[in-house]
Scaffold this motif. Structure first.
Motif, mmCIF file in Angstrom:
data_model
loop_
_atom_site.group_PDB
_atom_site.id
_atom_site.type_symbol
_atom_site.label_atom_id
_atom_site.label_comp_id
_atom_site.label_asym_id
_atom_site.label_seq_id
_atom_site.Cartn_x
_atom_site.Cartn_y
_atom_site.Cartn_z
ATOM 1 N N TRP A 274 0.557 -1.262 -0.145
ATOM 2 C CA TRP A 274 -0.091 -0.591 0.267
ATOM 3 C C TRP A 274 1.150 1.335 0.154
ATOM 4 C CZ3 TRP A 274 -4.616 -1.226 -1.842
ATOM 5 C CH2 TRP A 274 -5.406 -2.292 -1.224
ATOM 6 N N TYR A 275 0.180 2.207 -0.664
ATOM 7 C CA TYR A 275 1.626 3.593 -0.636
ATOM 8 C C TYR A 275 0.375 4.707 -0.078
ATOM 9 C CZ TYR A 275 3.175 7.520 -2.588
ATOM 10 O OH TYR A 275 3.970 9.167 -3.091
ATOM 11 N N GLU A 276 0.343 5.337 0.784
ATOM 12 C CA GLU A 276 -0.323 5.639 1.168
ATOM 13 C C GLU A 276 -0.610 7.765 0.335
ATOM 14 O OE1 GLU A 276 -0.815 6.432 5.461
ATOM 15 O OE2 GLU A 276 -0.566 4.390 5.675
ATOM 16 N N ALA A 277 -1.655 8.207 0.107
ATOM 17 C CA ALA A 277 -1.977 9.597 -0.067
ATOM 18 C C ALA A 277 -2.547 10.588 0.512
ATOM 19 C CB ALA A 277 -1.552 9.487 -1.563
ATOM 20 N N HIS A 278 -3.547 11.913 0.908
ATOM 21 C CA HIS A 278 -4.130 12.296 1.091
ATOM 22 C C HIS A 278 -4.299 13.172 0.235
ATOM 23 C CE1 HIS A 278 -5.033 15.442 4.522
ATOM 24 N NE2 HIS A 278 -6.600 15.412 3.845
ATOM 25 N N LEU A 279 -5.490 13.465 -0.616
ATOM 26 C CA LEU A 279 -5.715 14.507 -1.203
ATOM 27 C C LEU A 279 -6.628 15.875 -1.309
ATOM 28 C CD1 LEU A 279 -4.438 12.724 -3.689
ATOM 29 C CD2 LEU A 279 -5.978 12.088 -5.284
ATOM 30 N N GLU A 280 -6.315 16.575 -1.152
ATOM 31 C CA GLU A 280 -7.663 18.047 -0.990
ATOM 32 C C GLU A 280 -7.583 18.535 -1.948
ATOM 33 O OE1 GLU A 280 -8.739 18.240 2.341
ATOM 34 O OE2 GLU A 280 -8.443 17.834 3.611
ATOM 35 N N TYR A 281 -8.948 18.890 -2.732
ATOM 36 C CA TYR A 281 -9.172 19.714 -3.683
ATOM 37 C C TYR A 281 -11.174 20.369 -3.351
ATOM 38 C CZ TYR A 281 -11.028 15.381 -6.073
ATOM 39 O OH TYR A 281 -11.674 14.741 -6.680
ATOM 40 N N PRO A 282 -11.182 21.657 -3.154
ATOM 41 C CA PRO A 282 -12.638 22.045 -3.818
ATOM 42 C C PRO A 282 -13.793 21.170 -3.324
ATOM 43 C CG PRO A 282 -11.528 23.981 -4.489
ATOM 44 C CD PRO A 282 -10.513 22.870 -4.984
ATOM 45 N N GLY A 288 -6.605 7.863 1.456
ATOM 46 C CA GLY A 288 -6.009 6.613 0.945
ATOM 47 C C GLY A 288 -5.021 5.611 1.106
ATOM 48 N N ASN A 289 -5.161 4.436 0.617
ATOM 49 C CA ASN A 289 -3.998 3.404 0.779
ATOM 50 C C ASN A 289 -4.309 2.986 -0.819
ATOM 51 O OD1 ASN A 289 -4.881 3.540 4.305
ATOM 52 N ND2 ASN A 289 -3.168 1.681 3.264
ATOM 53 N N HIS A 290 -3.147 3.568 -1.878
ATOM 54 C CA HIS A 290 -3.533 2.871 -3.268
ATOM 55 C C HIS A 290 -2.291 1.473 -3.258
ATOM 56 C CE1 HIS A 290 -5.287 6.465 -4.279
ATOM 57 N NE2 HIS A 290 -4.368 7.333 -2.537
ATOM 58 N N LEU A 291 -2.596 1.311 -4.614
ATOM 59 C CA LEU A 291 -1.961 -0.061 -5.387
ATOM 60 C C LEU A 291 -1.254 0.817 -5.810
ATOM 61 C CD1 LEU A 291 -4.201 -3.112 -6.604
ATOM 62 C CD2 LEU A 291 -2.671 -3.120 -4.424
ATOM 63 N N GLY A 300 -9.784 3.689 2.198
ATOM 64 C CA GLY A 300 -9.454 5.149 2.653
ATOM 65 C C GLY A 300 -10.581 5.555 3.561
ATOM 66 N N HIS A 301 -9.967 7.049 3.331
ATOM 67 C CA HIS A 301 -11.364 7.315 4.535
ATOM 68 C C HIS A 301 -11.273 9.297 4.132
ATOM 69 C CE1 HIS A 301 -7.931 8.125 7.101
ATOM 70 N NE2 HIS A 301 -8.803 9.410 7.268
ATOM 71 N N SER A 302 -12.710 9.694 3.982
ATOM 72 C CA SER A 302 -13.266 11.239 4.039
ATOM 73 C C SER A 302 -13.372 11.717 5.626
ATOM 74 C CB SER A 302 -13.984 11.523 3.255
ATOM 75 O OG SER A 302 -15.107 10.894 3.470
ATOM 76 N N ARG A 303 -13.545 12.981 5.799
ATOM 77 C CA ARG A 303 -13.785 13.105 7.092
ATOM 78 C C ARG A 303 -15.667 12.331 7.331
ATOM 79 N NH1 ARG A 303 -10.420 16.630 5.829
ATOM 80 N NH2 ARG A 303 -9.052 17.656 7.304
ATOM 81 N N HIS A 304 -16.441 12.386 6.090
ATOM 82 C CA HIS A 304 -17.145 11.298 6.559
ATOM 83 C C HIS A 304 -17.644 10.625 6.903
ATOM 84 C CE1 HIS A 304 -21.373 11.275 5.936
ATOM 85 N NE2 HIS A 304 -20.873 10.226 5.334
ATOM 86 N N HIS A 305 -17.220 9.171 5.579
ATOM 87 C CA HIS A 305 -16.987 7.544 5.792
ATOM 88 C C HIS A 305 -15.466 7.287 5.981
ATOM 89 C CE1 HIS A 305 -16.235 8.677 1.099
ATOM 90 N NE2 HIS A 305 -16.019 7.488 0.509
#
Length: 791
Positions: A274-282, A288-291, A300-305
């Motif tokens: 797994w490669y972890e990355a956090h994305l933010e845009y409007p 997320g954990n990416h292949l 992965g998760h958002s602030r909601h789910h």
């Protein structure tokens, strides 16, 4: 001499400086500024103290383009290996030693299916997931064209070609293959059925037994938003093997909010999967954990789910033994007629050698696989076809995962899950509104009652072919159940909504029961307390097996060995490193199974059995049944029984352990018998293993504990842990910004990165670190930013 010494000292200094410059040039760039083609606006990436990129962009295209670039910067060689396996082009890169791997995957149809999926993809209208994927691919290619390639390419004298959507579909196909168990199991079961008979099969758990633990369903009226083995060992990428996942409602947590847990079980490798990355845009925020090569987080998760995965383990592959036309070997029987084989020719490019041409024959059931599966070739001279759900239609996995990442509610998740036709996945879900859910996703074929899904079917019988699919609405699921939790651990789900118990390669449910019992024991859980469940190394089935075997050994066999008997009698199934009991138990179990089964199966098939889910599921029923025919040695005139096998194997075990560890039983610590090394594709060649492989302290290896750290039984008594949790995630929706995780090695696959193995010690010690989402904490952790600007 002083001049010589000064010269040598200067040479050493120059070499050291040269090495430092080389490392600097080949290390990932975590701060400063990089120009990237195609960006519309400046994009910022902060790397936290464990190397996870937190990407802040003004739009989706820039975010995914940045992700592609940074993912390639850290994991390009892993991405190269994954796509070459999935597209059947490994020999072109590594040479003739891996031609058989390319031939295997091409025969199975994964590269061909990738092309079909790509054609389907290209035929679809523009969409957010297509645009995001194309931006990610452009980012990967930007690094390939303008970044500094990792040292593996230099050592191999190779350069990567551009990354494509077809590569992603190849990677998804390989992932789907690794989730399947049929090729590793059905030839063995068919061999037992044909050569030994029903009485031998009945002693094993070929299908789920009533005593095993089922995942309960809960269907709401409506959704509310409150040696094949030897070939596979050559693979330069890990196999996905199992997982745990559970979600607990606020009614059972101290915070009153949902707690989410997931740990996917995957073959250990360097780098880890797994490669972890956090994305933010409007309008979007997701960790997320990416292949490698996949732009969206499978977990992965958002602030909601929050969304996690375990393997469904449903049976989605069948094998059909084909009857040839007696007068024309180019035809096969199907019903009352003879049909011609279709022939597919393919060419495998091989580094340093002429291309290899292969011919793949296919029937109405699928490709003939005898030539690439030795176990099938040794079982029958008749052609055997593989029918596999995954190759039946183009994959829509990218669309599904994108929609899972961007889901706003349970309906969105249900719609996204329905797009997954294969592999079978358990999708675990929790959200900030208090909802918890589990879906068994995947297309489930409708089979004839005359078909045993794990034994080769009659290819001449039209009724043996699956006749369609059960609708997704009937798949097992549980949404906001009264129990207050959902959990899956690769065990059998309860029946479909129409009452069908769907066959599969399910594990016995010992992990599920430990998880369920723990959750039911209290109503004020915290994620700190959840750590104890995730890290538990207890399996009570094994303790029960040990007691059963002890009970059948005459007392005089224990003379002088009373200490061993006492340890085993009082064992609770714990696999602590300081304990000598697992050291004794697993060697004893191996010899019991060897003496009981190897004479009937032969050495190769017995080794296959030791690596199968059947062994794990059958151990307890096999040992406690003293009347089955396996106990009798077929090559002796007398009839042996279970007691004799237990006694003989016990004596062998103690003799071997004394020779291995000495006479002091208290010194037979489990940690002395366990090895954990995360192998790199180049690490099989010495001395490159010292450079690329990540060797760690021993871990409490075990078979089917919640913290599953798996190994294969063997007679040497030294156990290499080959798979385990590929990450451990814990999240409380009371404080999403500080959820917990850990990787087995590190975030980066670049050998010169400081994040290549910086989590290895945390992992082996059962510690965690934060998955940060709060920008202030992220900036503080990163200190400096990497600014990506339009070129």
């Amino acid at each position: 001499m002083r001049k010589v010494g000064a010269f040598l000292g200067g040479l050493v200094l120059l070499l050291a400086l040269g090495l430092l410059v080389f490392i600097f040039l080949h290390s990932p760039q975590y701060k400063g500024e990089i120009e990237i083609n195609g960006l519309s606006e400046e994009t910022t990436a902060y790397f936290d103290e464990h190397g996870v990129p937190h990407i802040y962009a003004s739009n989706a295209s820039d975010a995914y383009r940045a992700l592609g670039y940074l993912h390639a910067q850290d994991r390009l060689f892993q991405l190269e290996m994954m796509r070459r396996v999935g597209t059947g082009t490994l020999a072109e890169f590594l040479g003739p030693d891996v031609v058989e791997i390319d031939q295997f995957f091409r025969t199975l149809g994964i590269p061909e299916h990738a092309q079909t999926s790509t054609e389907f993809w290209n035929s679809q209208a523009d969409s957010p997931w297509k645009n995001a994927t194309e931006a990610y691919i452009a980012g990967v290619n930007e690094f390939i064209q303008n970044g500094t390639l990792p040292i593996e390419f230099l050592l191999l004298g190779e350069k990567p070609r551009e990354f494509t959507i077809n590569d992603i579909h190849g990677i998804v196909g390989y992932m789907s293959f690794t989730f399947g168990m049929a090729l590793k199991t059905d030839p063995l079961i068919t061999k037992m059925s044909r050569e030994l008979g029903q009485e031998y099969l009945e002693a094993l758990s070929i299908e789920t037994l009533p005593e095993h633990h089922f995942i309960p369903n809960f269907y709401p009226d409506s959704i509310s938003n409150g040696s094949l083995s030897s070939l596979l060992e050559k693979l330069p990428v890990p196999l996905l093997e199992g997982s745990n996942g559970w979600v607990v409602s606020g009614s059972k947590t101290k915070s009153g909010k949902v707690i989410f847990a997931n740990d996917t079980h995957i073959g250990f490798s360097s780098p880890s999967v797994w490669y972890e990355a956090h994305l933010e845009y409007p309008g979007f925020s997701f960790y997320g954990n990416h292949l490698a090569g996949v732009p969206f987080g499978l977990v992965g998760h958002s602030r909601h789910h929050s969304v996690g995965l375990t393997m469904f383990e449903n049976d989605d592959q069948d094998f059909f033994e084909i009857k040839l036309n007696p007068t024309n070997s180019n035809e096969y029987q199907f019903g009352d007629e003879f049909l011609p084989f279709s022939v597919r020719k393919d060419v495998i490019s091989v580094k340093g050698q002429d291309p290899v041409e292969i011919e793949i024959k296919e029937t109405i059931h699928g490709p003939i696989v005898n030539s690439v599966v030795p176990e099938i070739a040794s079982l029958t001279d008749n052609p055997v076809s593989s029918w596999w759900v995954y190759t039946m239609e183009p994959t829509r996995a990218l669309e599904a995962i994108y929609k899972i990442n961007h889901a706003q509610d349970l309906e969105d998740l249900t719609a996204a899950a329905s797009l997954i036709h294969a592999p079978g996945l358990n999708i675990m879900y929790g959200d900030s509104l208090g909802n918890i859910a589990w879906w068994a996703a995947g297309k489930l074929p409708i089979r004839s009652e005359k078909v045993h899904s794990k034994i080769f079917a009659d290819g001449s019988d039209p009724e043996s072919i699956p006749q369609g699919w059960y609708p997704f609405s009937l798949n097992p699921k549980s949404i906001n159940p009264p129990s207050g939790f959902v959990a899956s651990a690769n065990n059998q789900p309860d029946t479909l909504q129409n009452g069908v118990l769907f066959p599969g390669y399910y594990f016995p449910g010992e992990r599920w029961k430990r998880i369920a019992d723990a959750i039911n024991s209290k109503d004020d859980w915290t994620i700190q307390e959840m750590k104890a469940i995730q890290l538990e190394v207890v399996n009570t089935d094994h303790a029960q097996i040990a007691k059963i075997m002890l009970s059948q050994i005459p007392d005089f066999d224990f003379e002088g060995k009373e200490r061993v008997k006492s340890l085993l009698e009082n064992w609770d199934g714990n696999h602590e490193l300081s304990s000598s009991i697992p050291t004794i138990y697993y060697k004893w179990l191996y010899h019991v199974l060897r003496l009981a089964m190897e004479d009937e199966l032969g050495k190769e098939a017995f080794e296959s059995y030791l690596g199968s889910f059947v062994m794990i599921r059958s151990n307890l029923p096999f040992i406690r049944n003293f009347d089955h025919p396996w106990w009798d040695k077929v090559n002796t005139p007398e009839k042996e029984n279970a007691s004799q096998i237990f006694s003989e194997s016990f004596k062998i075990t103690l003799q071997e352990l004394e020779a291995q560890f000495g006479d002091n039983i208290n010194s037979w610590d489990w940690e002395k018998a366990v090895i954990l090394e995360h192998p790199h594709p180049l690490g099989s060649q010495k001395p490159l293993d010292k450079i690329f492989n990540v060797k760690t302290d021993p871990v409490p290896a075990n078979d089917e504990s919640v913290n599953k750290l798996a190994f294969k039984l063997n007679g040497e008594g030294i156990y290499t842990v080959t798979s385990g949790p590929a990450m451990r995630i814990l999240l409380d929706f009371m404080d999403v910004d500080r959820s917990l995780s850990v990787l087995p090695t590190g975030q980066s696959g670049n050998r010169f990165s400081k994040h290549y193995r910086d989590q290895a010690s945390l992992y082996t010690k059962g510690k965690y670190r934060y998955q940060l989402m709060d920008k202030n904490e992220i900036v503080e952790s990163a200190k400096d930013a990497l600014i990506l600007t339009p070129r």
